[in-house]
Design an enzyme around this catalytic site. Structure first.
Site, PDB file in Angstrom:
ATOM      1  CB  SER A  57      -0.908   0.017   1.229  1.00  0.00           C
ATOM      2  OG  SER A  57      -1.606  -1.195   1.357  1.00  0.00           O
TER       3      SER A  57
HETATM    4  N1  SAH Z   1      -1.115  -3.905   3.563  1.00  0.00           N
HETATM    5  C1  SAH Z   1      -0.673  -4.768   2.480  1.00  0.00           C
HETATM    6  C2  SAH Z   1      -1.637  -4.650   1.326  1.00  0.00           C
HETATM    7  C3  SAH Z   1      -1.594  -5.764   0.367  1.00  0.00           C
HETATM    8  S1  SAH Z   1      -2.787  -5.604  -0.925  1.00  0.00           S
HETATM    9  C4  SAH Z   1       0.709  -4.296   2.058  1.00  0.00           C
HETATM   10  O1  SAH Z   1       0.992  -3.104   2.245  1.00  0.00           O
HETATM   11  O2  SAH Z   1       1.493  -5.082   1.541  1.00  0.00           O
HETATM   12  C5  SAH Z   1      -4.170  -6.436  -0.238  1.00  0.00           C
HETATM   13  C6  SAH Z   1      -4.014  -7.914  -0.010  1.00  0.00           C
HETATM   14  O3  SAH Z   1      -5.287  -8.457   0.319  1.00  0.00           O
HETATM   15  C7  SAH Z   1      -3.503  -8.719  -1.198  1.00  0.00           C
HETATM   16  O4  SAH Z   1      -2.326  -9.372  -0.851  1.00  0.00           O
HETATM   17  C8  SAH Z   1      -4.635  -9.712  -1.479  1.00  0.00           C
HETATM   18  O5  SAH Z   1      -4.178 -10.992  -1.906  1.00  0.00           O
HETATM   19  C9  SAH Z   1      -5.322  -9.797  -0.123  1.00  0.00           C
HETATM   20  N2  SAH Z   1      -6.709 -10.249  -0.141  1.00  0.00           N
HETATM   21  C10 SAH Z   1      -7.708  -9.912  -0.983  1.00  0.00           C
HETATM   22  N3  SAH Z   1      -8.841 -10.551  -0.657  1.00  0.00           N
HETATM   23  C11 SAH Z   1      -8.553 -11.319   0.438  1.00  0.00           C
HETATM   24  C12 SAH Z   1      -9.319 -12.226   1.233  1.00  0.00           C
HETATM   25  N4  SAH Z   1     -10.609 -12.460   0.996  1.00  0.00           N
HETATM   26  N5  SAH Z   1      -8.689 -12.835   2.269  1.00  0.00           N
HETATM   27  C13 SAH Z   1      -7.385 -12.609   2.545  1.00  0.00           C
HETATM   28  N6  SAH Z   1      -6.621 -11.766   1.821  1.00  0.00           N
HETATM   29  C14 SAH Z   1      -7.193 -11.132   0.778  1.00  0.00           C
END
Ligand code: SAH
Length: 223
Positions: A57
């Site tokens: 993010s």
């Molecule tokens: N805060 C993290 C954001 C990653 S993006 C960072 O800064 O790295 C959001 C993440 O949510 C992705 O890795 C995606 O695979 C995950 N995601 C989406 N839907 C999900 C679900 N239903 N359960 C678990 N993870 C999920």
């Protein structure tokens, strides 16, 4: 930009305010959570690819959401969509921050971080292991569909999601303690739900963000 400059900018913009969160930003280095090819952009204020169509993010968004969540020492937090593990480690820093002595006996800080993509769960594991949070038991990474919540460790003081749905899943509301808070993207807004009692929530909405989608598989509950 380097980390110090990024933090200074986020403070000047009025996004970063709380001492504990500022300290977490100083100690947990974003460069430890980005892919090798993006190391030179680690402290730019934008999201970066972490593969599988997902991103680490944007720092401003993470800072804004953390300030809304206000994680405190000793809390148990559920994080959905741990991705790179950067926010997981920032949360772990805040909840495991040493409390005053008299509180030590009941001090069980915990971040339960849920990710649905196995490779990203492993990526987060590698990244967070650069700090001591996994061995010390503060962080537990779980490969699951986080839209269903995570009952084995419920209830939670706080819940935070980095992936956006069109509504807050009912499981998160149920698994939150009374007085607890959910900070989560809903479409292009960030919503803050504070649980007033078993059925009622105070809701605040902050518009104008963008997120990767929360994948909700069939049967994950409704509004
Ligand atoms: N805060 C993290 C954001 C990653 S993006 C960072 O800064 O790295 C959001 C993440 O949510 C992705 O890795 C995606 O695979 C995950 N995601 C989406 N839907 C999900 C679900 N239903 N359960 C678990 N993870 C999920």
């Amino acid at each position: 930009m380097n980390n110090e400059e990024l933090i200074k900018k986020l403070i000047q913009k009025g996004i970063l305010k709380t001492q504990l969160i500022i300290e977490a930003f100083k100690k947990i280095k974003r460069i430890d959570f980005v892919l090798d090819e993006f190391k030179n952009q680690a402290y730019e204020d934008h999201p970066l690819s972490i593969g599988f169509g997902q991103t680490i993010s944007q720092p401003l968004t993470v800072a804004f959401m953390l300030e809304l969540l206000n994680p405190k020492p000793g809390e148990k937090i559920l994080e959905i969509g741990s991705g790179s593990g950067w926010l997981t480690a920032l949360l772990a820093y805040c909840v495991s921050y040493p409390p005053k002595n008299k509180e030590l006996k009941k001090f069980h800080p915990k971040v339960i971080a849920i990710e649905r993509i196995p490779e990203l769960k492993n990526f987060a594991q590698t990244n967070i292991s650069k700090y001591n949070f996994i061995l010390s038991g503060v962080v537990e990474l779980i490969l699951e569909d986080g839209s269903k919540g995570y009952l084995p460790e419920a209830p939670y003081d706080k819940i935070i999601s980095s992936a956006s749905a069109s509504y807050i899943p009912v499981a998160w509301k149920n698994e939150l303690k009374i007085g607890g808070k959910i900070v989560a993207p809903v479409l292009n807004s960030i919503e803050v739900y504070t649980k007033l009692n078993q059925d009622d929530f105070d809701i605040k909405i902050y518009k104008g963000f963008s997120f990767v989608p929360l994948v909700i598989e069939n049967g994950s509950g409704s509004m």
